[in-house]
Design a protein around this motif. Structure first.
Motif, PDB file in Angstrom:
ATOM      1  N   SER A  93      48.080  54.285  48.195  1.00 53.95           N
ATOM      2  CA  SER A  93      47.740  52.932  48.222  1.00 53.95           C
ATOM      3  C   SER A  93      46.548  52.825  47.179  1.00 53.95           C
ATOM      4  O   SER A  93      45.754  54.165  47.141  1.00 53.95           O
ATOM      5  CB  SER A  93      47.304  52.452  49.481  1.00 53.95           C
ATOM      6  N   HIS A  94      46.254  51.858  46.497  1.00 55.70           N
ATOM      7  CA  HIS A  94      44.889  51.861  45.767  1.00 55.70           C
ATOM      8  C   HIS A  94      44.518  50.275  45.809  1.00 55.70           C
ATOM      9  O   HIS A  94      45.032  49.578  45.317  1.00 55.70           O
ATOM     10  CB  HIS A  94      45.246  51.968  44.270  1.00 55.70           C
ATOM     11  N   PRO A  95      43.374  50.191  46.711  1.00 54.64           N
ATOM     12  CA  PRO A  95      42.845  48.467  46.819  1.00 54.64           C
ATOM     13  C   PRO A  95      42.225  48.087  45.663  1.00 54.64           C
ATOM     14  O   PRO A  95      41.860  46.861  45.408  1.00 54.64           O
ATOM     15  CB  PRO A  95      41.921  48.948  47.817  1.00 54.64           C
ATOM     16  N   VAL A  96      41.887  49.013  44.305  1.00 51.22           N
ATOM     17  CA  VAL A  96      41.423  48.406  43.269  1.00 51.22           C
ATOM     18  C   VAL A  96      42.557  48.079  42.414  1.00 51.22           C
ATOM     19  O   VAL A  96      43.188  49.074  41.765  1.00 51.22           O
ATOM     20  CB  VAL A  96      40.358  49.156  42.597  1.00 51.22           C
ATOM     21  N   THR A  97      42.604  46.743  41.661  1.00 50.95           N
ATOM     22  CA  THR A  97      43.669  46.585  40.788  1.00 50.95           C
ATOM     23  C   THR A  97      43.120  46.147  39.489  1.00 50.95           C
ATOM     24  O   THR A  97      41.939  45.342  39.676  1.00 50.95           O
ATOM     25  CB  THR A  97      44.604  45.425  41.212  1.00 50.95           C
ATOM     26  N   LYS A  98      43.583  46.363  38.462  1.00 48.83           N
ATOM     27  CA  LYS A  98      43.140  45.871  37.039  1.00 48.83           C
ATOM     28  C   LYS A  98      43.759  44.515  36.799  1.00 48.83           C
ATOM     29  O   LYS A  98      44.771  44.250  37.087  1.00 48.83           O
ATOM     30  CB  LYS A  98      43.656  46.881  35.965  1.00 48.83           C
ATOM     31  N   GLU A  99      42.946  43.458  36.665  1.00 42.69           N
ATOM     32  CA  GLU A  99      43.113  42.170  36.495  1.00 42.69           C
ATOM     33  C   GLU A  99      42.926  41.642  34.716  1.00 42.69           C
ATOM     34  O   GLU A  99      42.351  42.447  34.194  1.00 42.69           O
ATOM     35  CB  GLU A  99      42.745  41.349  37.480  1.00 42.69           C
ATOM     36  N   TYR A 101      40.770  39.392  34.114  1.00 36.45           N
ATOM     37  CA  TYR A 101      39.483  39.306  33.978  1.00 36.45           C
ATOM     38  C   TYR A 101      38.660  40.407  34.347  1.00 36.45           C
ATOM     39  O   TYR A 101      37.406  40.364  34.359  1.00 36.45           O
ATOM     40  CB  TYR A 101      39.026  37.968  35.044  1.00 36.45           C
ATOM     41  N   GLY A 102      39.243  41.575  34.832  1.00 43.80           N
ATOM     42  CA  GLY A 102      38.525  42.666  35.069  1.00 43.80           C
ATOM     43  C   GLY A 102      39.159  43.618  36.282  1.00 43.80           C
ATOM     44  O   GLY A 102      40.354  44.085  36.065  1.00 43.80           O
ATOM     45  N   PHE A 103      38.529  43.588  37.474  1.00 50.56           N
ATOM     46  CA  PHE A 103      39.222  44.315  38.700  1.00 50.56           C
ATOM     47  C   PHE A 103      38.864  43.667  39.856  1.00 50.56           C
ATOM     48  O   PHE A 103      38.210  42.581  39.948  1.00 50.56           O
ATOM     49  CB  PHE A 103      38.355  45.576  38.707  1.00 50.56           C
ATOM     50  N   ARG A 104      39.923  43.775  40.776  1.00 56.49           N
ATOM     51  CA  ARG A 104      39.902  43.240  42.057  1.00 56.49           C
ATOM     52  C   ARG A 104      40.044  44.283  42.961  1.00 56.49           C
ATOM     53  O   ARG A 104      40.698  45.171  42.977  1.00 56.49           O
ATOM     54  CB  ARG A 104      40.858  42.324  42.111  1.00 56.49           C
ATOM     55  N   ILE A 105      39.141  44.239  44.246  1.00 57.66           N
ATOM     56  CA  ILE A 105      39.098  44.853  45.209  1.00 57.66           C
ATOM     57  C   ILE A 105      39.880  44.011  46.239  1.00 57.66           C
ATOM     58  O   ILE A 105      39.115  43.198  46.771  1.00 57.66           O
ATOM     59  CB  ILE A 105      37.919  45.551  45.361  1.00 57.66           C
ATOM     60  N   THR A 106      40.863  44.700  47.149  1.00 54.93           N
ATOM     61  CA  THR A 106      41.540  44.243  48.254  1.00 54.93           C
ATOM     62  C   THR A 106      41.241  45.363  49.444  1.00 54.93           C
ATOM     63  O   THR A 106      42.251  45.816  49.589  1.00 54.93           O
ATOM     64  CB  THR A 106      42.796  43.741  48.139  1.00 54.93           C
ATOM     65  N   ALA A 107      40.292  45.512  49.917  1.00 57.33           N
ATOM     66  CA  ALA A 107      39.863  46.721  50.721  1.00 57.33           C
ATOM     67  C   ALA A 107      39.926  46.320  52.203  1.00 57.33           C
ATOM     68  O   ALA A 107      39.832  45.096  52.604  1.00 57.33           O
ATOM     69  CB  ALA A 107      38.318  46.890  50.447  1.00 57.33           C
TER      70      ALA A 107
END
Length: 193
Positions: A93-99, A101-107
Motif C-alpha cells: 500500500s501507499h497512502p501518498v498519491t500524486k495528484e 494539484y500536488g500530493f494527497r495523503i490518506t493515512a
C-alpha cells in the motif's frame, strides 16, 4: 517461519508489487493484500467507466472518495485479523498519491495503525532518476513526474511510514530497490524468518 504482518510501502515505481510477488513465488503460503488492486475492484463496481488500476492512478482524487478509503481500510483490518498468527501477511500500500494539484495523503488514524499492529514496516525506495526511468518504461497510468516530485514523493511516503512505526509501535526498515534484486529478495526473506 514466523507468521509476521508486514506493511510494505513506497512511492510508485519503488518496486513494491514486483518484489512482494517474488516473495510469494518463493513461499506460496504468504497472504498479500494489494491495496490498490482491491480498491480498483471496489471502485469499478461503483463507476462503470473505471476499467483498470491505470484509471485509478491517472485520476486518483477524482475517483476515490474518503468513504472508499474508510471501507478499504476496514476490509484490510478484517483480512489481517483472519490470517494473523497463521500466515505471513504482506500489505502492499501507499497512502501518498500524486495528484494534479500536488500530493494527497490518506493515512491511517492512530487507532487503525494500532489495530493493524504490523510486526514490521518496510519502505521500498529508489533514486529519483531511477523512479522516472521505471515510470517512463511502464507508466501503468502513473503520471510522468519531475526528479523533484519523485524525491518529494519518496520522502513523504517514508515520513508516513516512520510515523506509523512510532504509533504502532513497529520497527521500520528502508530498502533500496536499486540493489541487486536477488540480494534484496534474500534480505527480505531473512526478515520473514
Amino acid at each position: 517461519m514466523m507468521a509476521k504482518v508486514v506493511y510494505v510501502t513506497g512511492a510508485p515505481a519503488a518496486g513494491k508489487s514486483s518484489t512482494v510477488a517474488r516473495l510469494r513465488e518463493a513461499d506460496p503460503t504468504i497472504q498479500i493484500f494489494e491495496y490498490g488492486a482491491r480498491l480498483t475492484e471496489m471502485v469499478k463496481a461503483r463507476i462503470a467507466d473505471v476499467r483498470s488500476q491505470d484509471d485509478i492512478r491517472t485520476h486518483s482524487a477524482l475517483l476515490i472518495r474518503p468513504e472508499d478509503i474508510v471501507e478499504m481500510d476496514r476490509r484490510l483490518l478484517e483480512f489481517v485479523d483472519e490470517h494473523r498468527g497463521r500466515r505471513t501477511v504482506l500489505i502492499d500500500s501507499h497512502p501518498v498519491t500524486k495528484e494534479s494539484y500536488g500530493f494527497r495523503i490518506t493515512a491511517f488514524s492512530t487507532e487503525q495503525i494500532r489495530a493493524l499492529n504490523p510486526d514490521e514496516v518496510w519502505v521500498f525506495f529508489a533514486g529519483p532518476q531511477e523512479t522516472r526511468r521505471r515510470i517512463s518504461e511502464a507508466p501503468g497510468g502513473r503520471p510522468i513526474i519531475s526528479e523533484e516530485e519523485a524525491r518529494m514523493h519518496t520522502t513523504i511516503q517514508a515520513s508516513v511510514a516512520a510515523t506509523y512505526g512510532i504509533m504502532a509501535p513497529s520497527p521500520v526498515y528502508l530498502f533500496d530497490t536499486e540493489q541487486d534484486r536477488d540480494t534484496l529478495l534474500l534480505r527480505l526473506q531473512e526478515r520473514l524468518r
